[in-house]
Design an enzyme around this catalytic site. Structure first.
Site, PDB file in Angstrom:
ATOM      1  N   SER A 129       0.836  -1.203   0.000  1.00 32.88           N
ATOM      2  CA  SER A 129       0.000   0.000   0.000  1.00 32.88           C
ATOM      3  C   SER A 129       0.873   1.256   0.000  1.00 32.88           C
ATOM      4  O   SER A 129       1.973   1.242   0.552  1.00 32.88           O
ATOM      5  CB  SER A 129      -0.866  -0.033   1.266  1.00 32.88           C
ATOM      6  OG  SER A 129      -1.987   0.790   1.141  1.00 32.88           O
ATOM      7  N   PRO A 130       0.392   2.339  -0.610  1.00 38.13           N
ATOM      8  CA  PRO A 130       1.184   3.573  -0.607  1.00 38.13           C
ATOM      9  C   PRO A 130       1.501   4.053   0.807  1.00 38.13           C
ATOM     10  O   PRO A 130       0.605   4.123   1.650  1.00 38.13           O
ATOM     11  CB  PRO A 130       0.281   4.580  -1.331  1.00 38.13           C
ATOM     12  CG  PRO A 130      -1.056   3.944  -1.463  1.00 38.13           C
ATOM     13  CD  PRO A 130      -0.864   2.477  -1.344  1.00 38.13           C
ATOM     14  N   GLN A 136       1.297   6.464  -7.156  1.00 38.84           N
ATOM     15  CA  GLN A 136       0.098   7.158  -6.678  1.00 38.84           C
ATOM     16  C   GLN A 136       0.353   8.656  -6.826  1.00 38.84           C
ATOM     17  O   GLN A 136       1.259   9.199  -6.197  1.00 38.84           O
ATOM     18  CB  GLN A 136      -0.188   6.821  -5.213  1.00 38.84           C
ATOM     19  CG  GLN A 136      -1.504   7.431  -4.730  1.00 38.84           C
ATOM     20  CD  GLN A 136      -1.727   7.280  -3.233  1.00 38.84           C
ATOM     21  OE1 GLN A 136      -0.896   7.699  -2.442  1.00 38.84           O
ATOM     22  NE2 GLN A 136      -2.846   6.691  -2.847  1.00 38.84           N
ATOM     23  N   TYR A 180      -6.879  15.166   1.150  1.00 39.94           N
ATOM     24  CA  TYR A 180      -5.999  15.958   0.285  1.00 39.94           C
ATOM     25  C   TYR A 180      -6.858  16.658  -0.776  1.00 39.94           C
ATOM     26  O   TYR A 180      -8.088  16.581  -0.735  1.00 39.94           O
ATOM     27  CB  TYR A 180      -4.899  15.061  -0.304  1.00 39.94           C
ATOM     28  CG  TYR A 180      -4.040  14.468   0.800  1.00 39.94           C
ATOM     29  CD1 TYR A 180      -3.261  15.296   1.605  1.00 39.94           C
ATOM     30  CD2 TYR A 180      -4.058  13.111   1.089  1.00 39.94           C
ATOM     31  CE1 TYR A 180      -2.505  14.783   2.655  1.00 39.94           C
ATOM     32  CE2 TYR A 180      -3.312  12.587   2.137  1.00 39.94           C
ATOM     33  CZ  TYR A 180      -2.537  13.427   2.917  1.00 39.94           C
ATOM     34  OH  TYR A 180      -1.807  12.924   3.962  1.00 39.94           O
ATOM     35  N   ARG A 231      -8.026   6.000  -5.377  1.00 44.23           N
ATOM     36  CA  ARG A 231      -8.227   5.744  -3.939  1.00 44.23           C
ATOM     37  C   ARG A 231      -9.241   6.743  -3.406  1.00 44.23           C
ATOM     38  O   ARG A 231      -9.099   7.951  -3.622  1.00 44.23           O
ATOM     39  CB  ARG A 231      -6.913   5.836  -3.162  1.00 44.23           C
ATOM     40  CG  ARG A 231      -7.125   5.618  -1.668  1.00 44.23           C
ATOM     41  CD  ARG A 231      -5.843   5.404  -0.888  1.00 44.23           C
ATOM     42  NE  ARG A 231      -5.453   3.994  -0.895  1.00 44.23           N
ATOM     43  CZ  ARG A 231      -4.699   3.414   0.052  1.00 44.23           C
ATOM     44  NH1 ARG A 231      -4.247   4.107   1.065  1.00 44.23           N
ATOM     45  NH2 ARG A 231      -4.386   2.133  -0.026  1.00 44.23           N
ATOM     46  N   ARG A 288       1.142  -1.141   7.010  1.00 47.20           N
ATOM     47  CA  ARG A 288       2.060  -1.220   8.157  1.00 47.20           C
ATOM     48  C   ARG A 288       2.770  -2.564   8.284  1.00 47.20           C
ATOM     49  O   ARG A 288       3.965  -2.584   8.621  1.00 47.20           O
ATOM     50  CB  ARG A 288       1.308  -0.850   9.442  1.00 47.20           C
ATOM     51  CG  ARG A 288       0.964   0.643   9.498  1.00 47.20           C
ATOM     52  CD  ARG A 288      -0.072   0.943  10.550  1.00 47.20           C
ATOM     53  NE  ARG A 288      -1.331   0.271  10.257  1.00 47.20           N
ATOM     54  CZ  ARG A 288      -2.374   0.235  11.078  1.00 47.20           C
ATOM     55  NH1 ARG A 288      -2.297   0.835  12.249  1.00 47.20           N
ATOM     56  NH2 ARG A 288      -3.484  -0.386  10.726  1.00 47.20           N
TER      57      ARG A 288
HETATM   58  C1  LIG Z   1       3.694   5.647   7.219  1.00 45.12           C
HETATM   59  C2  LIG Z   1       2.429   5.643   6.404  1.00 45.12           C
HETATM   60  C3  LIG Z   1       2.337   6.465   5.287  1.00 45.12           C
HETATM   61  C4  LIG Z   1       1.183   6.451   4.487  1.00 45.12           C
HETATM   62  N1  LIG Z   1       1.155   7.189   3.331  1.00 45.12           N
HETATM   63  C5  LIG Z   1       0.108   7.054   2.485  1.00 45.12           C
HETATM   64  C6  LIG Z   1       0.134   7.650   1.197  1.00 45.12           C
HETATM   65  O1  LIG Z   1       1.120   8.278   0.780  1.00 45.12           O
HETATM   66  N2  LIG Z   1      -0.966   7.504   0.414  1.00 45.12           N
HETATM   67  C7  LIG Z   1      -2.068   6.794   0.830  1.00 45.12           C
HETATM   68  O2  LIG Z   1      -3.040   6.695   0.084  1.00 45.12           O
HETATM   69  N3  LIG Z   1      -2.091   6.197   2.029  1.00 45.12           N
HETATM   70  C8  LIG Z   1      -1.032   6.286   2.843  1.00 45.12           C
HETATM   71  N4  LIG Z   1      -1.036   5.607   4.032  1.00 45.12           N
HETATM   72  C9  LIG Z   1      -2.191   4.742   4.371  1.00 45.12           C
HETATM   73  C10 LIG Z   1      -1.910   3.289   3.991  1.00 45.12           C
HETATM   74  O3  LIG Z   1      -1.739   3.135   2.591  1.00 45.12           O
HETATM   75  C11 LIG Z   1      -3.057   2.373   4.453  1.00 45.12           C
HETATM   76  O4  LIG Z   1      -4.239   2.759   3.793  1.00 45.12           O
HETATM   77  C12 LIG Z   1      -3.278   2.421   5.961  1.00 45.12           C
HETATM   78  O5  LIG Z   1      -2.044   2.413   6.662  1.00 45.12           O
HETATM   79  C13 LIG Z   1      -4.124   1.232   6.438  1.00 45.12           C
HETATM   80  O6  LIG Z   1      -3.499   0.026   6.071  1.00 45.12           O
HETATM   81  P1  LIG Z   1      -2.701  -0.895   7.166  1.00 45.12           P
HETATM   82  O7  LIG Z   1      -3.688  -1.208   8.258  1.00 45.12           O
HETATM   83  O8  LIG Z   1      -2.283  -2.114   6.396  1.00 45.12           O
HETATM   84  O9  LIG Z   1      -1.554  -0.097   7.684  1.00 45.12           O
HETATM   85  C14 LIG Z   1       0.091   5.628   4.847  1.00 45.12           C
HETATM   86  C15 LIG Z   1       0.192   4.822   5.990  1.00 45.12           C
HETATM   87  C16 LIG Z   1       1.341   4.807   6.751  1.00 45.12           C
HETATM   88  C17 LIG Z   1       1.420   3.890   7.942  1.00 45.12           C
END
Ligand SMILES: Cc1cc2nc3c(=O)[nH]c(=O)nc-3n(C[C@H](O)[C@H](O)[C@H](O)COP(=O)(O)O)c2cc1C
Length: 362
Positions: free
Chosen positions: A4-5, A82, A167, A215, A309
């Site tokens: 994921s981004p 992205q 955003y 997204r 994560r």
């Molecule tokens: C350090 C960090 C940076 C993130 N940056 C982005 C981002 O640049 N773009 C985005 O769409 N989501 C971003 N997210 C959200 C994640 O892509 C994801 O949707 C969110 O962490 C939930 O997924 P998880 O439970 O597997 O962590 C970020 C999350 C984390 C932890």
């Protein structure tokens, strides 16, 4: 499985350096089918923070191309970019500093002016953004188109448009941040108008044979905000505009949000969009066990699972998950095959030992 981004806040002047090569490269070695960059910003003033990645200069394209080439040359993973614009959540600190808060006076980079659909600040200390004019919209459209052209030149396989998390484009869609009285405000269809213009403009320059996803925040988790019912409409609008997949996130559009967290908590929204709108979806959010992924996919609730994560804790999440499940028909880097064999042997032995103990205990 998709990486994921995830913003890494480690660029200088928007350029991804060796850190990004190693970060994204090692996750591409880790078994995910698709590795997505963090939100890559389409202009310097589109950045969330001074450390954010960019695609607004030829040197950015060249730096990304090096990373994409590495992944293609050394792994079977595909790479997505992205693209996004921070809008009202721009000019803020790095993720591990005071996240979403403006830059302090002493910071090496000054706060820059931010734009938004309406002059609604993200929080009490954030700047009041300037309401975008048509000229601003035209500039942002051009920036997205140029970034998409460069992304194609850099060799990315997939482009995702970031319309979530408060955003710029998300701020248009969310009624709490869009108070416009022109044709870009009011009804949900109107609020989606500018994000759809951006989507169509990119679709026009991005290679037709390469997929594009969007997204979205499928739930604002706040009174007066968008709901999962609205997300159905949003997804349908993007589907009609030519989106191949909806990446279904939620929230982060207002500080008043009260999300209800739990394992796979956003998957019901991906499920509804997939099955009511008839478009492929990516589920994301607290998907952290291999069984979560398998059950989501096998039940037809989503087509892909994005994992964020857990990939920070373990770049080889997918390879390890496969070994844990006893699924051996998965590509490890040839250089690492002896590690695969030992891991599988040890896991099999541990499983056998547990089975024997259970049997002995009756
Ligand atoms: C350090 C960090 C940076 C993130 N940056 C982005 C981002 O640049 N773009 C985005 O769409 N989501 C971003 N997210 C959200 C994640 O892509 C994801 O949707 C969110 O962490 C939930 O997924 P998880 O439970 O597997 O962590 C970020 C999350 C984390 C932890």
């Amino acid at each position: 499985v998709v990486v994921s981004p995830m913003a890494q806040y480690s660029c200088r002047g928007g350029t991804p350096d060796d850190y990004y090569l190693v970060h994204l490269g090692s996750r591409a070695h880790g078994g995910a089918g698709l590795v997505c960059t963090e939100m890559v910003c389409v202009a310097a003033d589109a950045r969330i923070s001074p450390g954010c990645a960019g695609m607004y200069a030829p040197e950015h394209r060249d730096a990304w191309r090096r990373i994409v080439d590495y992944v293609h040359r050394n792994t079977s993973a595909k790479v997505a970019i992205q693209l996004g614009h921070a809008g009202p959540k721009g000019s803020t600190q790095l993720g591990w500093e005071a996240i979403d808060e403006p830059l302090p006076e002493a910071a090496s980079e000054r706060n820059w002016p931010v734009i938004a659909p309406s002059p609604v600040p993200y929080g009490p200390r954030n700047q009041v953004p300037r309401e975008m004019t048509r000229a601003d919209m035209d500039r942002v459209l051009r920036e997205f188109m140029q970034a998409a052209r460069w992304a194609a030149e850099a060799g990315f396989d997939w482009l995702e448009l970031h319309c979530a998390h408060g955003y710029l484009l998300s701020a248009f869609i969310c009624p709490l941040t869009n108070r416009r009285e022109d044709e870009y405000g009011g009804s949900l269809a109107n609020r989606c108008g500018f994000p759809l213009e951006v989507f169509r403009a990119i679709r026009g320059v991005w290679p037709a044979e390469k997929p594009m996803s969007v997204r979205i925040s499928a739930h604002d988790w706040a009174p007066g905000g968008n709901t999962p019912d609205d997300a159905i409409v949003i997804a349908r609008l993007f589907k009609d505009a030519g989106a191949d997949l909806i990446d279904v996130s939620s929230g982060q559009t207002t500080r008043d949000a009260k999300p209800v967290y739990g394992r796979m908590y956003q998957t019901p929204f991906a499920d509804r969009i997939r099955n009511e709108v008839g478009i492929a979806t990516m589920a994301v959010g607290a998907i952290f066990e291999p069984d979560h992924v398998n059950s989501i996919l096998m039940a037809g609730r989503a087509d892909l699972c994005a994992i964020a994560r857990p990939h920070l804790a373990d770049p080889y999440w997918t390879l390890h998950a496969a070994a844990q499940l006893g699924y051996r028909d998965v590509d490890w880097p040839v250089q690492y095959l002896s590690g695969k064999e030992q891991l599988e042997r040890n896991l099999a032995r541990a499983a056998q030992l547990t089975a024997e103990q259970l049997e002995a205990n009756g």
